[in-house]
Design an enzyme around this catalytic site. Structure first.
Site, PDB file in Angstrom:
ATOM      1  N   GLU A   8      10.611   0.293   8.177  1.00 38.65           N
ATOM      2  CA  GLU A   8      10.243   1.025   7.306  1.00 38.65           C
ATOM      3  C   GLU A   8      10.861   1.165   6.103  1.00 38.65           C
ATOM      4  OE1 GLU A   8       7.182   4.465   9.030  1.00 38.65           O
ATOM      5  OE2 GLU A   8       9.152   4.453   9.748  1.00 38.65           O
ATOM      6  N   ASP A 129      -5.191   7.154  10.471  1.00 38.98           N
ATOM      7  CA  ASP A 129      -4.033   7.821  10.772  1.00 38.98           C
ATOM      8  C   ASP A 129      -4.747   9.121  10.832  1.00 38.98           C
ATOM      9  OD1 ASP A 129      -1.866   5.958  10.120  1.00 38.98           O
ATOM     10  OD2 ASP A 129      -2.548   6.296   7.709  1.00 38.98           O
TER      11      ASP A 129
END
Length: 248
Positions: A8, A129
């Site tokens: 990330e 999500d």
């Protein structure tokens, strides 16, 4: 089950988030490109990269670094992070991304994602999500009125490469409960489901291997904190003919 070791990126650095909070990154002092090479050397068949500056709409451009990662990795890269326009998706496919992950755009403009999947079969991944049972969009900041199950059903006929399901609460809540949430959503799609945010150690990899419908898992923080090694995760994820777990 495929293990997706994950980088990330924020401000050109490797980071991890807690409960999706972009304002509170944990920074890992490692070289992103060398880390990608290490994933390949350890035996990974895929890796995942999330451009968190792209998620946040930041002015920082991780593009050149991501291109370098794609060239250096030696394995296909699944790329996510703020993909909300056709041009950007196609740009990164042309630059060598093996897959592109789309979340918010799939809720806002499903026809765009359906068309992208049609012209780039098996290269588009849908991201779902979840936070406290609600579908979240725009970098996990906004709750959608749509049910996750309805979104999955809307894309069931599209030639997607898979669906990433993230339970944003999973950093602090019971691991079995989070796997149950993801497994429940896997029942609503024919596409391979990739679990995200559920692996804290080797036992979590072992458990996922027995959950029906889960074809892969994304592992980031646990690798960087050395709570699990990539070599061990890959061994634990090897096909097993044993019984599958059921979650109610």
């Amino acid at each position: 089950m495929i293990i997706y070791p994950t980088i990330e990126l924020m401000g050109g650095k490797c980071v991890s988030l807690t409960r999706g909070r972009l304002s509170e990154p944990s920074i890992w002092h490692v070289d992103p490109v060398e880390t990608a090479r290490g994933f390949a050397q350890a035996g990974a068949s895929w890796m995942h990269v999330t451009d968190l500056d792209g998620v946040a709409g930041s002015d920082h451009d991780n593009g050149p670094l991501i291109e370098e990662i794609i060239r250096a990795a030696g394995i296909p890269v699944q790329l996510g992070g703020g993909f909300r326009a056709r041009e950007r998706v196609e740009q990164w496919i042309d630059k060598g991304a093996g897959r592109v992950v789309i979340g918010t755009a799939a809720i806002r403009d499903p026809s765009l994602v359906l068309e992208l999947a049609k012209y780039h079969p098996d290269q588009i991944v849908l991201a779902i999500d979840i936070f406290q049972g609600q579908l979240m969009t725009h970098g996990w900041q906004e709750a959608s009125a749509m049910r996750p199950e309805d979104v999955l059903s809307a894309f069931d006929g599209a030639p997607l490469a898979g669906v990433i399901v993230t339970d944003i609460d999973s950093d602090i809540m019971d691991g079995d409960g989070q796997i149950g949430v993801i497994a429940g959503l896997a029942d609503h799609t024919r596409h391979p489901v990739i679990a995200r945010g559920t692996v804290r150690g080797p036992d979590d990899v072992s458990r996922l291997n027995y959950v029906p419908g889960i074809a892969g898992t994304i592992i980031g923080r646990a690798l960087f904190s050395r709570d699990v090694t990539l070599e061990d995760a890959l061994k634990l994820a090897r096909p097993d003919t044993g019984a599958k777990a059921e979650f109610i």
